[in-house]
Write a protein that holds these residues in place. Sequence first.
Motif, PDB file in Angstrom:
ATOM      1  N   GLN A  90       0.940  -0.940  -0.072  1.00 22.25           N
ATOM      2  CA  GLN A  90       0.079  -0.165  -0.210  1.00 22.25           C
ATOM      3  C   GLN A  90       0.772   1.112   0.254  1.00 22.25           C
ATOM      4  OE1 GLN A  90      -3.592   0.012   2.186  1.00 22.25           O
ATOM      5  NE2 GLN A  90      -3.139  -2.644   3.030  1.00 22.25           N
ATOM      6  N   GLN A  91       1.722   1.190   0.786  1.00 24.59           N
ATOM      7  CA  GLN A  91       2.879   2.753   0.821  1.00 24.59           C
ATOM      8  C   GLN A  91       3.589   2.438  -0.720  1.00 24.59           C
ATOM      9  OE1 GLN A  91       2.893   5.347   2.071  1.00 24.59           O
ATOM     10  NE2 GLN A  91       3.925   5.668   3.805  1.00 24.59           N
ATOM     11  N   ARG A  92       3.919   1.417  -1.805  1.00 26.27           N
ATOM     12  CA  ARG A  92       4.782   1.653  -2.625  1.00 26.27           C
ATOM     13  C   ARG A  92       3.257   2.435  -3.368  1.00 26.27           C
ATOM     14  NH1 ARG A  92       6.495  -3.538  -4.120  1.00 26.27           N
ATOM     15  NH2 ARG A  92       5.624  -4.808  -2.480  1.00 26.27           N
ATOM     16  N   VAL A  93       2.372   2.197  -3.119  1.00 22.87           N
ATOM     17  CA  VAL A  93       1.141   2.525  -4.249  1.00 22.87           C
ATOM     18  C   VAL A  93       0.923   4.466  -4.154  1.00 22.87           C
ATOM     19  CG1 VAL A  93      -1.376   3.179  -4.635  1.00 22.87           C
ATOM     20  CG2 VAL A  93      -0.370   0.511  -4.838  1.00 22.87           C
ATOM     21  N   ALA A  94       1.357   4.475  -2.346  1.00 19.29           N
ATOM     22  CA  ALA A  94       1.268   5.636  -2.304  1.00 19.29           C
ATOM     23  C   ALA A  94       1.841   6.799  -2.713  1.00 19.29           C
ATOM     24  CB  ALA A  94       1.158   6.168  -0.858  1.00 19.29           C
ATOM     25  N   VAL A  95       3.719   5.703  -2.770  1.00 19.16           N
ATOM     26  CA  VAL A  95       5.018   6.977  -3.322  1.00 19.16           C
ATOM     27  C   VAL A  95       4.396   6.444  -5.181  1.00 19.16           C
ATOM     28  CG1 VAL A  95       7.286   6.050  -4.157  1.00 19.16           C
ATOM     29  CG2 VAL A  95       6.111   5.496  -1.781  1.00 19.16           C
ATOM     30  N   ALA A  96       4.072   6.162  -6.049  1.00 22.27           N
ATOM     31  CA  ALA A  96       3.937   5.859  -7.127  1.00 22.27           C
ATOM     32  C   ALA A  96       2.677   7.202  -7.717  1.00 22.27           C
ATOM     33  CB  ALA A  96       3.594   4.729  -7.601  1.00 22.27           C
ATOM     34  N   ARG A  97       1.928   6.530  -6.262  1.00 28.16           N
ATOM     35  CA  ARG A  97       1.064   8.129  -6.961  1.00 28.16           C
ATOM     36  C   ARG A  97       1.762   9.684  -6.811  1.00 28.16           C
ATOM     37  NH1 ARG A  97      -3.676   7.838  -1.622  1.00 28.16           N
ATOM     38  NH2 ARG A  97      -1.778   8.748  -0.860  1.00 28.16           N
ATOM     39  N   ALA A  98       1.808   9.842  -5.422  1.00 29.01           N
ATOM     40  CA  ALA A  98       2.825  11.103  -5.185  1.00 29.01           C
ATOM     41  C   ALA A  98       4.018  11.847  -5.840  1.00 29.01           C
ATOM     42  CB  ALA A  98       4.048  10.589  -3.908  1.00 29.01           C
ATOM     43  N   PHE A  99       4.406  10.100  -7.150  1.00 30.96           N
ATOM     44  CA  PHE A  99       5.129  11.067  -8.366  1.00 30.96           C
ATOM     45  C   PHE A  99       4.754  11.048  -9.887  1.00 30.96           C
ATOM     46  CE2 PHE A  99       8.912   9.576  -4.814  1.00 30.96           C
ATOM     47  CZ  PHE A  99       9.643  10.676  -5.594  1.00 30.96           C
ATOM     48  N   ALA A 100       3.262  10.484  -9.454  1.00 28.34           N
ATOM     49  CA  ALA A 100       2.579  10.081 -10.680  1.00 28.34           C
ATOM     50  C   ALA A 100       2.978  11.941 -11.159  1.00 28.34           C
ATOM     51  CB  ALA A 100       1.790   9.658 -10.433  1.00 28.34           C
ATOM     52  N   GLY A 101       2.741  13.057 -10.836  1.00 33.61           N
ATOM     53  CA  GLY A 101       2.361  13.680 -11.670  1.00 33.61           C
ATOM     54  C   GLY A 101       3.717  14.704 -11.852  1.00 33.61           C
ATOM     55  N   THR A 102       4.457  14.564 -11.433  1.00 27.41           N
ATOM     56  CA  THR A 102       5.930  14.925 -12.070  1.00 27.41           C
ATOM     57  C   THR A 102       5.919  15.885 -11.139  1.00 27.41           C
ATOM     58  OG1 THR A 102       5.620  16.066 -13.931  1.00 27.41           O
ATOM     59  CG2 THR A 102       6.099  13.688 -14.241  1.00 27.41           C
ATOM     60  N   PRO A 103       5.748  15.946  -9.500  1.00 24.40           N
ATOM     61  CA  PRO A 103       5.398  17.250  -8.802  1.00 24.40           C
ATOM     62  C   PRO A 103       7.256  17.236  -8.571  1.00 24.40           C
ATOM     63  CG  PRO A 103       5.467  15.271  -7.485  1.00 24.40           C
ATOM     64  CD  PRO A 103       5.229  14.338  -8.942  1.00 24.40           C
ATOM     65  N   ASP A 104       7.480  18.716  -8.444  1.00 26.22           N
ATOM     66  CA  ASP A 104       8.851  19.298  -8.446  1.00 26.22           C
ATOM     67  C   ASP A 104       9.424  18.547  -6.977  1.00 26.22           C
ATOM     68  OD1 ASP A 104       8.216  21.277 -10.484  1.00 26.22           O
ATOM     69  OD2 ASP A 104       8.747  23.118  -9.281  1.00 26.22           O
TER      70      ASP A 104
END
Length: 254
Positions: free
Chosen positions: A155-169
């Motif tokens: 679940q936390q790996r999903v959360a990490v992927a979600r955090a990076f999905a939008g190419t954030p700064d």
Amino acid sequence: MTTTTLRTATAARVVDAVKVYGVGDTEVRALDGVSVDFPAGRFTAIMGPSGSGKSTLMHCAAGLDTLTSGSALIGDTDLSTLDDRRLTLLRRERVGFVFQAFNLLPTLTVAENITLPLDLAGTAPDRARLDTLIDTVGLRDRLHHRPAQLSGGQQQRVAVARAFAGTPDVVFADEPTGNLDSRSGEEVLRLLGDTVRRTGRTVVMVTHDPVAAAHADEVVFLADGRLVDRMPSPTAERVLDRMKAFDGRGGGRS
């Protein structure tokens, strides 16, 4: 004014940051004149004793809370100049979050949770980049599962992927391994570090764990709401020794 990305050597920073809770006898200065920058393309950990202000610093730097005085910037954008709508847009387009409690939507699949920030923004994902991200977090065979069907580490790996999905700064992570066993926590920390190195993105992580902090490129230490030290190339042993020095002098509010 728009939230167009402005590439600078600093992904996020606070300048003379003061955060006061309460008034009179109940007043607490959670941040007391902190100035710190978080370099782009680097993994920075924030540490300090309980009550030192580390979570407050992260929340204010990320635009989740406002400073009493001073400035918080993402790139060259001063968050205090944005109204609620523009601040929401900035957090959606330029900032990612990983929390201790995962915060996944239980009715969505893994794939839908990962792309949620893009879907909310009405942005079509870059399929090649998304595929690479999914492979990086090791979830290719779990895309159609729902969170309840996953382990805590997954679940936390999903959360990490979600955090990076939008190419954030910048991605802010608040005790991301706090609900995980040591093995799963190690996997998530290695994943954060690998993603920084592979993508050139920036991670700022609050943690109380010296082993977790050792995955960062640098550790910044707070005590009593003030920045008191910075440690490049940390090891768990050196971080633990530094934290013991706080205990020895009784630093930090409980």
